[in-house]
Write an enzyme that holds these catalytic residues in place. Structure first.
Site, PDB file in Angstrom:
ATOM      1  N   ASN A  50      -7.068 -11.419   7.316  1.00 19.29           N
ATOM      2  CA  ASN A  50      -7.011 -12.303   6.152  1.00 19.29           C
ATOM      3  C   ASN A  50      -8.346 -12.988   5.852  1.00 19.29           C
ATOM      4  O   ASN A  50      -8.565 -13.435   4.725  1.00 19.29           O
ATOM      5  CB  ASN A  50      -5.886 -13.317   6.304  1.00 19.29           C
ATOM      6  CG  ASN A  50      -4.555 -12.685   5.940  1.00 19.29           C
ATOM      7  OD1 ASN A  50      -4.497 -11.832   5.067  1.00 19.29           O
ATOM      8  ND2 ASN A  50      -3.488 -13.071   6.627  1.00 19.29           N
ATOM      9  N   SER A  66       0.063 -15.517   9.751  1.00 17.58           N
ATOM     10  CA  SER A  66      -1.069 -14.834   9.130  1.00 17.58           C
ATOM     11  C   SER A  66      -2.317 -15.695   9.138  1.00 17.58           C
ATOM     12  O   SER A  66      -3.393 -15.202   8.847  1.00 17.58           O
ATOM     13  CB  SER A  66      -0.712 -14.435   7.696  1.00 17.58           C
ATOM     14  OG  SER A  66      -0.185 -15.527   7.005  1.00 17.58           O
ATOM     15  N   HIS A  95       0.107 -10.107  14.601  1.00 19.16           N
ATOM     16  CA  HIS A  95       0.121 -10.160  13.139  1.00 19.16           C
ATOM     17  C   HIS A  95       0.359  -8.763  12.574  1.00 19.16           C
ATOM     18  O   HIS A  95      -0.527  -7.903  12.600  1.00 19.16           O
ATOM     19  CB  HIS A  95      -1.228 -10.734  12.659  1.00 19.16           C
ATOM     20  CG  HIS A  95      -1.337 -10.887  11.187  1.00 19.16           C
ATOM     21  ND1 HIS A  95      -2.524 -10.770  10.510  1.00 19.16           N
ATOM     22  CD2 HIS A  95      -0.411 -11.139  10.243  1.00 19.16           C
ATOM     23  CE1 HIS A  95      -2.316 -10.948   9.221  1.00 19.16           C
ATOM     24  NE2 HIS A  95      -1.028 -11.166   9.033  1.00 19.16           N
ATOM     25  N   GLU A 149      -2.574  -6.849  14.366  1.00 20.41           N
ATOM     26  CA  GLU A 149      -3.757  -7.597  14.799  1.00 20.41           C
ATOM     27  C   GLU A 149      -3.286  -8.532  15.919  1.00 20.41           C
ATOM     28  O   GLU A 149      -2.372  -9.335  15.708  1.00 20.41           O
ATOM     29  CB  GLU A 149      -4.235  -8.387  13.575  1.00 20.41           C
ATOM     30  CG  GLU A 149      -5.543  -9.071  13.699  1.00 20.41           C
ATOM     31  CD  GLU A 149      -5.970  -9.679  12.344  1.00 20.41           C
ATOM     32  OE1 GLU A 149      -5.105 -10.166  11.577  1.00 20.41           O
ATOM     33  OE2 GLU A 149      -7.178  -9.706  12.077  1.00 20.41           O
TER      34      GLU A 149
HETATM   35  N1  3HC Z   1       9.496  -1.641   3.269  1.00 17.27           N
HETATM   36  C1  3HC Z   1       9.533  -0.440   3.872  1.00 17.27           C
HETATM   37  N2  3HC Z   1       8.977   0.676   3.349  1.00 17.27           N
HETATM   38  C2  3HC Z   1       8.378   0.549   2.151  1.00 17.27           C
HETATM   39  C3  3HC Z   1       8.314  -0.659   1.448  1.00 17.27           C
HETATM   40  C4  3HC Z   1       8.908  -1.800   2.068  1.00 17.27           C
HETATM   41  N3  3HC Z   1       8.874  -2.999   1.509  1.00 17.27           N
HETATM   42  N4  3HC Z   1       7.649  -0.453   0.292  1.00 17.27           N
HETATM   43  C5  3HC Z   1       7.312   0.842   0.261  1.00 17.27           C
HETATM   44  N5  3HC Z   1       7.751   1.450   1.381  1.00 17.27           N
HETATM   45  C6  3HC Z   1       7.597   2.866   1.749  1.00 17.27           C
HETATM   46  C7  3HC Z   1       8.334   3.726   0.794  1.00 17.27           C
HETATM   47  O1  3HC Z   1       9.705   3.822   1.116  1.00 17.27           O
HETATM   48  C8  3HC Z   1       7.625   5.049   0.966  1.00 17.27           C
HETATM   49  O2  3HC Z   1       8.085   5.688   2.139  1.00 17.27           O
HETATM   50  P1  3HC Z   1       8.204   7.297   2.183  1.00 17.27           P
HETATM   51  O3  3HC Z   1       6.797   7.813   2.278  1.00 17.27           O
HETATM   52  O4  3HC Z   1       9.003   7.552   3.396  1.00 17.27           O
HETATM   53  O5  3HC Z   1       8.893   7.661   0.918  1.00 17.27           O
HETATM   54  C9  3HC Z   1       6.169   4.621   1.229  1.00 17.27           C
HETATM   55  O6  3HC Z   1       6.225   3.238   1.624  1.00 17.27           O
HETATM   56  C10 3HC Z   1       5.321   4.733  -0.011  1.00 17.27           C
HETATM   57  O7  3HC Z   1       5.968   3.984  -1.036  1.00 17.27           O
HETATM   58  P2  3HC Z   1       5.944   4.391  -2.575  1.00 17.27           P
HETATM   59  O8  3HC Z   1       5.834   5.883  -2.702  1.00 17.27           O
HETATM   60  O9  3HC Z   1       7.084   3.725  -3.250  1.00 17.27           O
HETATM   61  O10 3HC Z   1       4.682   3.667  -3.169  1.00 17.27           O
HETATM   62  P3  3HC Z   1       3.149   3.785  -2.787  1.00 17.27           P
HETATM   63  O11 3HC Z   1       2.742   5.161  -2.417  1.00 17.27           O
HETATM   64  O12 3HC Z   1       2.476   3.112  -3.914  1.00 17.27           O
HETATM   65  O13 3HC Z   1       2.990   2.893  -1.467  1.00 17.27           O
HETATM   66  C11 3HC Z   1       2.502   0.834  -0.438  1.00 17.27           C
HETATM   67  C12 3HC Z   1       3.396   1.576  -1.442  1.00 17.27           C
HETATM   68  C13 3HC Z   1       2.687   1.432   0.969  1.00 17.27           C
HETATM   69  C14 3HC Z   1       2.925  -0.600  -0.447  1.00 17.27           C
HETATM   70  C15 3HC Z   1       1.000   1.048  -0.884  1.00 17.27           C
HETATM   71  O14 3HC Z   1       0.856   0.644  -2.216  1.00 17.27           O
HETATM   72  C16 3HC Z   1       0.026   0.255  -0.060  1.00 17.27           C
HETATM   73  O15 3HC Z   1      -0.361   0.666   1.024  1.00 17.27           O
HETATM   74  N6  3HC Z   1      -0.399  -0.921  -0.597  1.00 17.27           N
HETATM   75  C17 3HC Z   1      -1.293  -1.827   0.127  1.00 17.27           C
HETATM   76  C18 3HC Z   1      -0.518  -2.564   1.165  1.00 17.27           C
HETATM   77  C19 3HC Z   1      -1.351  -3.565   1.912  1.00 17.27           C
HETATM   78  O16 3HC Z   1      -2.557  -3.687   1.735  1.00 17.27           O
HETATM   79  N7  3HC Z   1      -0.696  -4.290   2.785  1.00 17.27           N
HETATM   80  C20 3HC Z   1      -1.340  -5.348   3.566  1.00 17.27           C
HETATM   81  C21 3HC Z   1      -1.080  -6.626   2.923  1.00 17.27           C
HETATM   82  S1  3HC Z   1      -1.868  -7.958   3.777  1.00 17.27           S
HETATM   83  C22 3HC Z   1      -0.754  -8.495   4.887  1.00 17.27           C
HETATM   84  O17 3HC Z   1       0.331  -8.002   5.024  1.00 17.27           O
HETATM   85  C23 3HC Z   1      -1.203  -9.635   5.723  1.00 17.27           C
HETATM   86  C24 3HC Z   1      -0.402 -10.889   5.455  1.00 17.27           C
HETATM   87  O18 3HC Z   1      -0.738 -11.807   6.472  1.00 17.27           O
HETATM   88  C25 3HC Z   1      -0.671 -11.519   4.116  1.00 17.27           C
END
Ligand code: 3HC
Length: 310
Positions: free
Chosen positions: A211, A127, A161, A173
């Site tokens: 990031n 990342s 990424h 990315e």
């Molecule tokens: N693995 C797989 N699927 C997952 C999961 C996981 N860890 N967590 C949630 N899901 C799935 C659920 O199963 C659900 O699937 P469905 O539609 O088939 O039922 C779907 O995601 C939605 O989950 P929920 O209904 O439980 O909850 P939300 O609607 O609140 O969604 C979220 C959860 C998708 C995590 C949403 O809150 C979100 O998009 N959050 C922001 C995520 C984000 O910004 N990610 C980027 C982070 S930065 C990064 O990764 C870079 C790194 O380098 C640091």
């Protein structure tokens, strides 16, 4: 004309949250056999259980058929802990998703370059670590950098990424180091597309694009809390309800990036931006430093800005 990625077998190094997600989308969407390796056998077993759960959930929601789920699961095999990277000798591409440590990655990539066929792509899911530095480690010591072997070796290293959770987030990315060949970029991009992702490309700068924008945003939210501008709930609510973000910045830093990542990762990336650019605008918040000093990483340690009882 679409470019063929030419990946017949993929190796995934690291069975944490990211590695598992990458194995999942590769087996399910790109439909390639995946060889999964982690130095912890229990991590692999837990990862496979999680994959079974995800597949069963997708079947129950009608997103995929039982046949597709079974076929995807059968495409995933594991490599014995004692075999190490030599178990990946025949793969056409490796995606590495191990801990964020430059030396660990450099050693891995040096070994991979020595073991894998010269046409195999060596990708890192880092990342924030420089892809250029990882690529440089694949060049055998004492080799002239203009040597064709040296150029070929470093030219097949690329950053891919993925975002967390990998099965859900649509973006990959792609980071091209100054050594990365155009062929590697094209094939790696074609593979990410086959995994069902949209691909953006970035130069190898600290934090890349994702990031470099996200971490200062989270850091700024922590500074807001530190200065007592608003409560943690109101800071998160402002972004969720005011800007339609799925999670507030405090929650995102410590909750969504849970289990393998958390506020400790946010701090490490923020420091990479600060040191890598020398720009004071990236100074980590003192509160973020203290939270990490206290072991308050967020969901993965049970406490961050919020609490997560077992
Ligand atoms: N693995 C797989 N699927 C997952 C999961 C996981 N860890 N967590 C949630 N899901 C799935 C659920 O199963 C659900 O699937 P469905 O539609 O088939 O039922 C779907 O995601 C939605 O989950 P929920 O209904 O439980 O909850 P939300 O609607 O609140 O969604 C979220 C959860 C998708 C995590 C949403 O809150 C979100 O998009 N959050 C922001 C995520 C984000 O910004 N990610 C980027 C982070 S930065 C990064 O990764 C870079 C790194 O380098 C640091």
């Amino acid at each position: 004309m679409s470019i063929a990625h030419g990946i017949r077998t993929l190796g995934v190094l690291g069975a944490g949250q990211m590695g598992l997600g990458i194995a999942y989308v590769s087996a399910l969407h790109a439909r390639v056999p995946v060889m999964l390796y982690d130095r912890s056998a229990s991590q692999v077993q837990n990862g496979l259980k999680f994959m079974d759960k995800l597949l069963a959930k997708d079947v129950s929601k009608g997103k995929i058929t039982q046949e597709q789920a079974t076929a995807a699961r059968e495409r995933v095999s594991t490599i014995d802990v004692d075999k190490g990277v030599s178990g990946m000798r025949d793969v056409d591409m490796v995606i590495e998703a191990v801990s964020e440590n430059l030396q660990v990655k450099q050693t891995l990539f040096r070994n991979l370059a020595a073991e894998l066929p010269p046409t195999a792509i060596l990708a890192s899911n880092t990342s924030s670590i420089s892809i250029t530095k990882i690529a440089a480690a694949t060049v055998p010591e004492g080799k002239n950098a203009a040597d064709e072997d040296a150029k070929r070796s470093a030219g097949r290293v690329v950053g891919l990424h993925f975002f967390n959770p990998v099965p859900v987030m649509k973006l990959v990315e792609l980071i091209a180091a100054i050594q990365t060949s155009q062929e590697t970029v094209d094939r790696a991009k074609a593979f990410a597309v086959a995994c069902g992702k949209e691909v953006t490309t970035s130069k190898d700068v600290p934090g890349f694009v994702g990031n470099a924008l996200l971490m200062p945003f989270i850091n700024e939210a922590i500074m807001c809390l530190e200065k007592g501008v608003a409560t943690r709930e109101d800071i998160d609510k402002t972004l969720k309800l005011g800007m339609n973000h799925p999670m507030g910045p405090l929650q995102l830093g410590e909750h969504c990036l849970a289990m393998t990542i958390g506020l400790d990762t946010c701090l490490a990336i923020q420091k990479t931006l600060y040191v890598g650019t020398g720009d004071s605008k990236y100074r980590p918040s003192v509160l973020l430093e203290r939270m990490v000093d206290a072991g308050w990483y967020g969901k993965k340690s049970g406490k961050g800005f919020y609490e997560y009882p077992q």
